[in-house]
Scaffold this active site. Structure first.
Site, mmCIF file in Angstrom:
data_model
loop_
_atom_site.group_PDB
_atom_site.id
_atom_site.type_symbol
_atom_site.label_atom_id
_atom_site.label_comp_id
_atom_site.label_asym_id
_atom_site.label_seq_id
_atom_site.Cartn_x
_atom_site.Cartn_y
_atom_site.Cartn_z
ATOM 1 N N MET A 1 3.955 -0.006 2.125
ATOM 2 C CA MET A 1 4.382 -1.173 2.894
ATOM 3 C C MET A 1 5.368 -0.759 3.988
ATOM 4 O O MET A 1 6.151 -1.567 4.480
ATOM 5 C CB MET A 1 5.008 -2.226 1.972
ATOM 6 C CG MET A 1 4.000 -2.734 0.938
ATOM 7 S SD MET A 1 4.331 -4.378 0.352
ATOM 8 C CE MET A 1 5.928 -4.155 -0.394
ATOM 9 N N GLY A 2 5.340 0.518 4.371
ATOM 10 C CA GLY A 2 6.181 0.972 5.467
ATOM 11 C C GLY A 2 7.636 1.140 5.077
ATOM 12 O O GLY A 2 7.964 1.206 3.896
ATOM 13 N N HIS B 1 10.172 6.511 3.355
ATOM 14 C CA HIS B 1 11.271 7.400 2.974
ATOM 15 C C HIS B 1 10.690 8.614 2.260
ATOM 16 O O HIS B 1 9.456 8.762 2.173
ATOM 17 C CB HIS B 1 12.278 6.643 2.104
ATOM 18 C CG HIS B 1 11.640 5.906 0.955
ATOM 19 N ND1 HIS B 1 10.998 6.551 -0.075
ATOM 20 C CD2 HIS B 1 11.508 4.568 0.708
ATOM 21 C CE1 HIS B 1 10.531 5.647 -0.929
ATOM 22 N NE2 HIS B 1 10.814 4.437 -0.470
ATOM 23 N N GLY C 1 10.278 9.296 -0.769
ATOM 24 C CA GLY C 1 9.341 8.978 -1.850
ATOM 25 C C GLY C 1 7.919 8.874 -1.304
ATOM 26 O O GLY C 1 6.979 9.498 -1.835
ATOM 27 N N HIS C 2 7.764 8.114 -0.231
ATOM 28 C CA HIS C 2 6.447 8.008 0.406
ATOM 29 C C HIS C 2 5.991 9.386 0.910
ATOM 30 O O HIS C 2 4.834 9.764 0.772
ATOM 31 C CB HIS C 2 6.502 7.057 1.596
ATOM 32 C CG HIS C 2 6.899 5.646 1.258
ATOM 33 N ND1 HIS C 2 8.099 5.097 1.647
ATOM 34 C CD2 HIS C 2 6.261 4.667 0.572
ATOM 35 C CE1 HIS C 2 8.180 3.856 1.223
ATOM 36 N NE2 HIS C 2 7.075 3.560 0.563
ATOM 37 N N GLN D 1 1.535 -10.330 -2.147
ATOM 38 C CA GLN D 1 2.178 -9.804 -3.357
ATOM 39 C C GLN D 1 3.645 -10.198 -3.454
ATOM 40 O O GLN D 1 4.324 -9.822 -4.402
ATOM 41 C CB GLN D 1 2.013 -8.291 -3.446
ATOM 42 C CG GLN D 1 2.862 -7.484 -2.481
ATOM 43 C CD GLN D 1 2.507 -6.014 -2.552
ATOM 44 O OE1 GLN D 1 1.417 -5.599 -2.141
ATOM 45 N NE2 GLN D 1 3.397 -5.198 -3.084
ATOM 46 N N ASP E 1 6.723 2.780 -9.384
ATOM 47 C CA ASP E 1 6.114 1.492 -9.746
ATOM 48 C C ASP E 1 5.086 1.768 -10.846
ATOM 49 O O ASP E 1 3.879 1.645 -10.634
ATOM 50 C CB ASP E 1 5.465 0.866 -8.514
ATOM 51 C CG ASP E 1 6.465 0.674 -7.395
ATOM 52 O OD1 ASP E 1 7.221 -0.300 -7.444
ATOM 53 O OD2 ASP E 1 6.526 1.524 -6.478
ATOM 54 N N GLN F 1 2.556 -0.892 -11.842
ATOM 55 C CA GLN F 1 1.560 -1.031 -10.777
ATOM 56 C C GLN F 1 0.513 0.077 -10.868
ATOM 57 O O GLN F 1 -0.693 -0.179 -10.735
ATOM 58 C CB GLN F 1 2.274 -0.981 -9.423
ATOM 59 C CG GLN F 1 1.361 -0.803 -8.232
ATOM 60 C CD GLN F 1 2.113 -0.868 -6.925
ATOM 61 O OE1 GLN F 1 2.481 -1.950 -6.486
ATOM 62 N NE2 GLN F 1 2.356 0.263 -6.299
HETATM 63 P P1 AMP Z 1 5.880 0.682 -1.305
HETATM 64 O O1 AMP Z 1 5.879 0.994 0.158
HETATM 65 O O2 AMP Z 1 7.225 0.434 -1.866
HETATM 66 O O3 AMP Z 1 4.852 -0.359 -1.674
HETATM 67 O O4 AMP Z 1 5.404 2.007 -2.020
HETATM 68 C C1 AMP Z 1 4.219 2.664 -1.652
HETATM 69 C C2 AMP Z 1 3.918 3.745 -2.656
HETATM 70 O O5 AMP Z 1 4.989 4.691 -2.667
HETATM 71 C C3 AMP Z 1 3.799 3.215 -4.082
HETATM 72 O O6 AMP Z 1 2.761 3.904 -4.754
HETATM 73 C C4 AMP Z 1 5.141 3.551 -4.669
HETATM 74 O O7 AMP Z 1 5.125 3.724 -6.069
HETATM 75 C C5 AMP Z 1 5.454 4.849 -3.975
HETATM 76 N N1 AMP Z 1 6.905 5.084 -3.987
HETATM 77 C C6 AMP Z 1 7.878 4.255 -3.540
HETATM 78 N N2 AMP Z 1 9.088 4.755 -3.779
HETATM 79 C C7 AMP Z 1 8.891 5.944 -4.416
HETATM 80 C C8 AMP Z 1 9.754 6.945 -4.964
HETATM 81 N N3 AMP Z 1 11.079 6.832 -4.889
HETATM 82 N N4 AMP Z 1 9.192 8.023 -5.547
HETATM 83 C C9 AMP Z 1 7.848 8.141 -5.639
HETATM 84 N N5 AMP Z 1 6.978 7.226 -5.152
HETATM 85 C C10 AMP Z 1 7.486 6.146 -4.547
#
Ligand code: AMP
Length: 303
Positions: free
Chosen positions: A30-31, A34, A36-37, A61, A150, A153
């Site tokens: 969802m942009g 960071h 993690g992404h 969502q 997540d 999820q």
């Molecule tokens: P989001 O943009 O928050 O919907 O996350 C997109 C994807 O990145 C999802 O599969 C999240 O689980 C993953 N994600 C978000 N934050 C982290 C993190 N800190 N470490 C690993 N994966 C992450």
């Protein structure tokens, strides 16, 4: 790195890659990207010829309109990060492109989606399944990457992929954390300085709970975790659940067997029924949702 807003154009590009026998990895986001992404994108690039990162704040969502309104958005910074990582495409569609008409589909994967985030954010996982199923159909990726941040999820997306009968392999990636242990999240930038400075208590507490839960037992662990995190008066624990890592159903008992092994008992999702399993390291997980002022944070830890 190319930013593509249209489904037809993305599919045309991917068709060219397929014709050259190139494999495609999809990273749905969802942009407000960071580290993690970035870890998911790096993995997608390692394991595939082409990496497609979708960047779409999916309205279906969000069960809380304020959360949708304040969700951080920065497409230019996202594109720059993806460029530096070597990703090939950022698929950034409009809401109209993804939902030319309201999505009336209902997804249900009980008991995975009835607990924790499912119980506390009505409709959330239905929206996740709506968007992820569309992305799966549009991209027809060889692999799709999801973070254990997540975890619930991830389990539901696996069930969704199985139910769709697609060839896309769902790949799970470990949680990336800030230096102080806070799980990286786009929502972290919305924390007040005071909440941000104190937020490391969440991961610290979960880690200690994971180390000590056999000694403390299940009930004491729950009490202790809530007490620790709420002690400073800054955070409210929405739920803390110890659950079977596979079924996500709540732990209701933990017992040492006479032979020395440990057995745990979990709900089955059908009410009071329970099922017993031998405990091995990591087979139980602690899941938490914390309200930090207006910001909601989630985290998890293997026990
Ligand atoms: P989001 O943009 O928050 O919907 O996350 C997109 C994807 O990145 C999802 O599969 C999240 O689980 C993953 N994600 C978000 N934050 C982290 C993190 N800190 N470490 C690993 N994966 C992450």
């Amino acid at each position: 790195m190319q930013t593509i807003p249209s489904i037809a154009e993305l599919q045309a590009r991917l068709g060219d890659h397929r014709a050259k026998q190139q494999t495609v990895g999809l990273v749905p986001t969802m942009g407000a990207l960071h580290e993690g992404h970035a870890s998911l994108v790096r993995r997608a690039l390692e394991e595939n010829d082409i990496a497609v990162v979708s960047n779409f704040v999916n309205p279906t969502q969000f069960n809380n309109p304020d959360d949708l309104r304040t969700y951080p958005r920065d497409a230019a910074a996202d594109a720059a990060l993806l460029e530096s990582l070597g990703a090939h495409y950022m698929f950034a569609p409009s809401v109209e492109e993804m939902y030319p008409q309201p999505d009336t589909r209902h997804f249900s994967f009980p008991p995975l989606d009835t607990v924790m985030e499912g119980a506390n954010r009505p409709g959330h996982f239905n929206g996740v399944c709506q968007i992820v199923s569309k992305l799966f159909s549009i991209v027809e990726a060889d692999r799709a990457y999801f973070g254990e941040k997540d975890y619930q999820q991830l389990c539901i997306v696996r069930a969704l992929a199985r139910s769709m009968g697609i060839r896309t392999e769902v790949v799970d990636c470990p949680i990336v954390r800030e230096e102080d242990g806070l799980a990286k999240s786009s929502r972290n930038q919305l924390l007040s300085p005071e909440h941000r400075a104190a937020a490391s208590i969440i991961h610290r507490t979960l880690k200690t709970a994971g180390r000590e839960f056999l000694r403390r037992g299940y009930d004491d662990t729950r009490r202790w975790v809530v007490e620790q995190i709420e002690a400073g008066g800054l955070f409210q624990v929405e739920y803390f659940t110890q659950a079977d890592a596979n079924t996500l159903q709540e732990l209701v008992n933990l017992e040492r067997n006479p032979e020395g092994g440990i057995t745990f008992t979990c709900k089955t999702g059908e009410g009071i029924e329970t099922i017993q399993k031998p405990y091995t390291q990591g087979s139980i997980m602690g899941f938490i949702a914390v309200q930090a002022g207006p910001v909601r944070l989630i985290d998890n830890q293997r026990f």
